[in-house]
Design an enzyme around this catalytic site. Structure first.
Site, PDB file in Angstrom:
ATOM      1  CG  HIS A 183       6.191   4.706  12.626  1.00  0.00           C
ATOM      2  ND1 HIS A 183       6.043   3.330  12.932  1.00  0.00           N
ATOM      3  CD2 HIS A 183       5.849   4.683  11.388  1.00  0.00           C
ATOM      4  CE1 HIS A 183       5.761   2.626  11.845  1.00  0.00           C
ATOM      5  NE2 HIS A 183       5.694   3.352  10.797  1.00  0.00           N
ATOM      6  CD  GLU A 223       0.857  -6.907   3.355  1.00  0.00           C
ATOM      7  OE1 GLU A 223       0.653  -5.680   3.201  1.00  0.00           O
ATOM      8  OE2 GLU A 223       1.489  -7.592   4.023  1.00  0.00           O
ATOM      9  CD  GLU A 245       0.506   4.357   4.306  1.00  0.00           C
ATOM     10  OE1 GLU A 245      -0.409   5.078   4.949  1.00  0.00           O
ATOM     11  OE2 GLU A 245       1.657   4.630   4.546  1.00  0.00           O
ATOM     12  CG  ASP A 267      -0.320  -0.281   2.518  1.00  0.00           C
ATOM     13  OD1 ASP A 267       1.290  -0.013   2.444  1.00  0.00           O
ATOM     14  OD2 ASP A 267      -0.511  -0.638   3.565  1.00  0.00           O
ATOM     15  NE  ARG A 272       2.598   9.974   6.986  1.00  0.00           N
ATOM     16  CZ  ARG A 272       2.915   9.723   5.869  1.00  0.00           C
ATOM     17  NH1 ARG A 272       2.216  10.319   4.949  1.00  0.00           N
ATOM     18  NH2 ARG A 272       3.544   8.663   5.474  1.00  0.00           N
ATOM     19  CG  HIS A 315       9.949   6.194  12.610  1.00  0.00           C
ATOM     20  ND1 HIS A 315       9.422   7.523  11.643  1.00  0.00           N
ATOM     21  CD2 HIS A 315       9.681   4.980  11.609  1.00  0.00           C
ATOM     22  CE1 HIS A 315       9.299   6.872  10.502  1.00  0.00           C
ATOM     23  NE2 HIS A 315       9.410   5.632  10.415  1.00  0.00           N
TER      24      HIS A 315
HETATM   25  N1  UDP Z   1      11.347  -3.041  11.588  1.00  0.00           N
HETATM   26  C1  UDP Z   1      12.831  -3.178  11.400  1.00  0.00           C
HETATM   27  N2  UDP Z   1      13.415  -2.110  12.614  1.00  0.00           N
HETATM   28  C2  UDP Z   1      12.857  -1.331  13.423  1.00  0.00           C
HETATM   29  C3  UDP Z   1      11.387  -1.321  13.367  1.00  0.00           C
HETATM   30  C4  UDP Z   1      10.672  -2.298  12.289  1.00  0.00           C
HETATM   31  O1  UDP Z   1      13.391  -3.780  10.889  1.00  0.00           O
HETATM   32  O2  UDP Z   1      13.636  -0.848  14.224  1.00  0.00           O
HETATM   33  C5  UDP Z   1      10.926  -3.811  10.658  1.00  0.00           C
HETATM   34  C6  UDP Z   1       9.554  -4.762  11.146  1.00  0.00           C
HETATM   35  O3  UDP Z   1      10.193  -6.188  11.269  1.00  0.00           O
HETATM   36  C7  UDP Z   1       8.427  -5.072  10.110  1.00  0.00           C
HETATM   37  C8  UDP Z   1       8.778  -3.640   9.357  1.00  0.00           C
HETATM   38  O4  UDP Z   1      10.179  -2.959   9.644  1.00  0.00           O
HETATM   39  O5  UDP Z   1       8.981  -5.849   9.083  1.00  0.00           O
HETATM   40  C9  UDP Z   1       7.486  -2.605   9.917  1.00  0.00           C
HETATM   41  O6  UDP Z   1       7.773  -1.615   9.511  1.00  0.00           O
HETATM   42  P1  UDP Z   1       6.893  -0.344   9.880  1.00  0.00           P
HETATM   43  O7  UDP Z   1       6.389  -0.102  11.053  1.00  0.00           O
HETATM   44  O8  UDP Z   1       7.682   1.115   9.400  1.00  0.00           O
HETATM   45  O9  UDP Z   1       5.658  -0.323   8.654  1.00  0.00           O
HETATM   46  P2  UDP Z   1       4.361  -0.883   8.432  1.00  0.00           P
HETATM   47  O10 UDP Z   1       4.221  -2.492   8.622  1.00  0.00           O
HETATM   48  O11 UDP Z   1       3.389  -0.075   9.671  1.00  0.00           O
HETATM   49  O12 UDP Z   1       3.947  -0.358   7.348  1.00  0.00           O
END
Ligand code: UDP
Length: 366
Positions: free
Chosen positions: A205, A118, A132, A96, A207, A238
Site C-alpha cells: 500500500h 522507535e 515519514e 514517523d 504511497r 488496504h
Molecule cells: N496490520 C493489520 N491488519 C492488516 C495489515 C497490517 O493489523 O490487514 C498491522 C501489522 O501487523 C503491522 C501494521 O499493521 O503491525 C503495519 O501497518 P502498515 O503496513 O499500515 O504500516 P507501516 O508499518 O508500513 O507504517
C-alpha cells in the site's frame, strides 16, 4: 507522581504503543494519559480493544480530502490545548507519522520534554517513505529521550550529532505486542481455505509504490502464484481506493489469491504466524515477520530496517516485475534457502522494550 502523556494516531503506532501504555499503567509513580489524534479511525479501535486501552482524549482530526498542512494544523491546535490542560512531565511519541511529528512539535513549543519511541530509523531519502522520513528526522532534533530499537538505529542518531547520553537501546515494542496477540487456538475461515497449501501473506500500500510499481508488483505476484500449484495467497487489501482499483484489475480471476478486507491486528498477527512467508512493502510487518520466524520479501527499493536483511531473514526485491518474480520463485523453490531464512536471529528485540522504557522514565528527572 510523573505525568506521562502518550500520543498516537495510526494503527501501526497503536500496535507499538499500547504495550507501553499498559506497562506504564502498571507502574506506581506514573500517571498515564492517552491521546489519540484520529489520524486513523476505524482501524484504531480494534487495536485499543485488543490491548484494553481506553483513550483519555480523542482529537478526531481526520476530514475527507484533507492535505498534510491542514491535518498538521488541526493536530497542533488540538494537542496544544490538551498539553496545557494535562501539563505532562513528558510526551511520548512513536516513529514517523504526522501525529508523532505534530505531538513532538506541540510539546517543544511548550518546552515539555519529548521521548521518541522507535527513534533512529532512516532511509536518508527524504521522499521515501514520504512524509515519514522527514517526520522522524525532525523528531530527533526535538526529542530529549531517544528509545532506539537497535544498535543500528542508535548509530544513525549518533552520526547525526544526537547526544549519546540521550539514546537508549530498548528493542522494538512490536515484539512485546506479538507476545499477547498470537494464540495457539486461533481459527479463521480464510486459513481453512488455505489449509494444505503454502500460505503466502501479502500487503502492499505504500504511497511511493502506487501507479506503475504497484502494477509491476501485482503482475509478478500473479505469475508466481499461477505457476505454483501448492501455493495459496491472501492479500488483506488496504482501504486506499487507488490500491484497490489496481489490485482488483490485476488479480481478477486469480483463484489461488484471495483479496480480503484489512484484518484486525489480532487476525493479522495470527495469519502471519501461520503463513509460509510474507511479501510486503510495509515497515512494521518486516519486524513482525522476522520475529515470528517467517521469511519476508520487501517489495521496496529502500528500507529503514536493514537489520532483517543483514541477519538474512529478509530480502529487498525492489519494485520491478522481474526482481519480484525472481526472488519469490527462488524462495518457493529453494528449500534450504527458505529454511535458512526461517532460522535467523530476531534483531528487533526480546519483548521487553516497554519495560525498559518505563524503567528509564521512572529513573529520570525532567
Ligand atoms: N496490520 C493489520 N491488519 C492488516 C495489515 C497490517 O493489523 O490487514 C498491522 C501489522 O501487523 C503491522 C501494521 O499493521 O503491525 C503495519 O501497518 P502498515 O503496513 O499500515 O504500516 P507501516 O508499518 O508500513 O507504517
Amino acid at each position: 507522581m510523573k505525568r506521562v502523556m502518550v500520543v498516537f494516531g495510526t494503527r501501526p503506532e497503536a500496535i507499538k504503543m499500547c504495550p507501553l501504555v499498559n506497562e506504564l499503567k502498571s507502574r506506581e509513580g506514573i500517571r498515564t494519559f492517552v491521546c489519540v489524534t484520529g489520524q486513523h479511525t476505524d482501524m484504531l479501535s480494534g487495536v485499543l480493544d485488543a490491548f484494553d486501552v481506553v483513550a483519555d482524549y480523542n482529537l478526531s482530526v481526520m476530514r475527507q480530502g484533507q492535505g498534510l498542512s491542514e491535518l498538521s494544523r488541526a493536530m497542533l491546535e488540538g494537542l496544544d490545548k490538551i498539553f496545557r490542560e494535562v501539563n505532562p512531565d513528558i510526551v511520548l511519541v512513536h516513529g514517523d507519522t504526522s501525529t508523532a511529528f505534530c505531538a513532538a512539535l506541540a510539546a517543544f513549543y511548550l518546552k515539555i520534554p519529548v521521548g521518541h519511541v522507535e527513534a533512529g530509523l532512516r532511509t536518508y531519502d527524504i521522499y521515501s517513505p514520504y512524509p515519514e522520513e522527514f517526520n522522524r528526522r525532525a523528531i530527533s532534533i526535538i526529542a530529549r529521550y531517544n528509545f532506539a530499537p537497535t544498535e543500528h538505529a542508535k548509530k544513525n542518531l549518533v552520526r547525526e550529532g544526537v547526544a549519546d547520553r540521550s539514546i537508549y537501546i530498548t528493542g522494538n515494542t512490536v515484539i512485546d505486542a506479538l507476545s499477547t496477540s498470537v494464540k495457539s487456538d486461533y481459527r479463521h475461515t480464510e486459513l481453512e481455505w488455505a489449509q494444505g497449501s503454502r500460505l503466502i501473506l501479502i500487503t502492499a500500500h505504500r504511497r511511493e509504490n502506487i501507479g506503475a510499481p504497484m502494477r509491476n508488483i501485482f503482475k509478478a505476484l500473479r505469475r508466481v502464484i499461477e505457476d505454483s500449484e501448492d501455493v495459496k495467497a491472501i492479500y488483506p487489501i488496504h482501504k486506499n481506493p487507488e490500491v484497490r482499483r489496481i489490485a482488483y484489475e490485476e488479480f481478477s480471476g486469480c483463484e489461488r489469491l484471495h483479496l480480503i478486507e484489512p484484518l484486525e491486528m489480532l487476525d493479522f498477527h495470527n495469519f502471519m504466524a501461520r503463513s509460509y512467508m510474507l511479501l510486503t512493502d510495509s515497515g512494521g510487518i518486516q519486524e513482525e515477520a522476522i520475529a515470528l520466524g517467517k521469511p519476508v520479501l520487501i517489495m521496496r527499493n529502500t528500507t529503514e530496517r536493514p537489520e532483517g536483511i543483514e541477519t538474512g531473514g529478509a530480502v529487498l526485491t525492489g519494485t520491478t516485475e522481474q526482481g519480484i518474480y525472481d526472488n519469490f520463485t527462488r524462495l518457493l523453490k529453494d528449500r534450504s534457502l527458505y529454511e535458512s531464512m526461517c532460522d535467523k536471529k530476531n534483531p528487533y528485540g526480546d519483548g521487553k522494550a516497554s519495560q525498559r522504557i518505563a524503567d528509564i522514565i521512572l529513573r529520570k528527572s525532567y
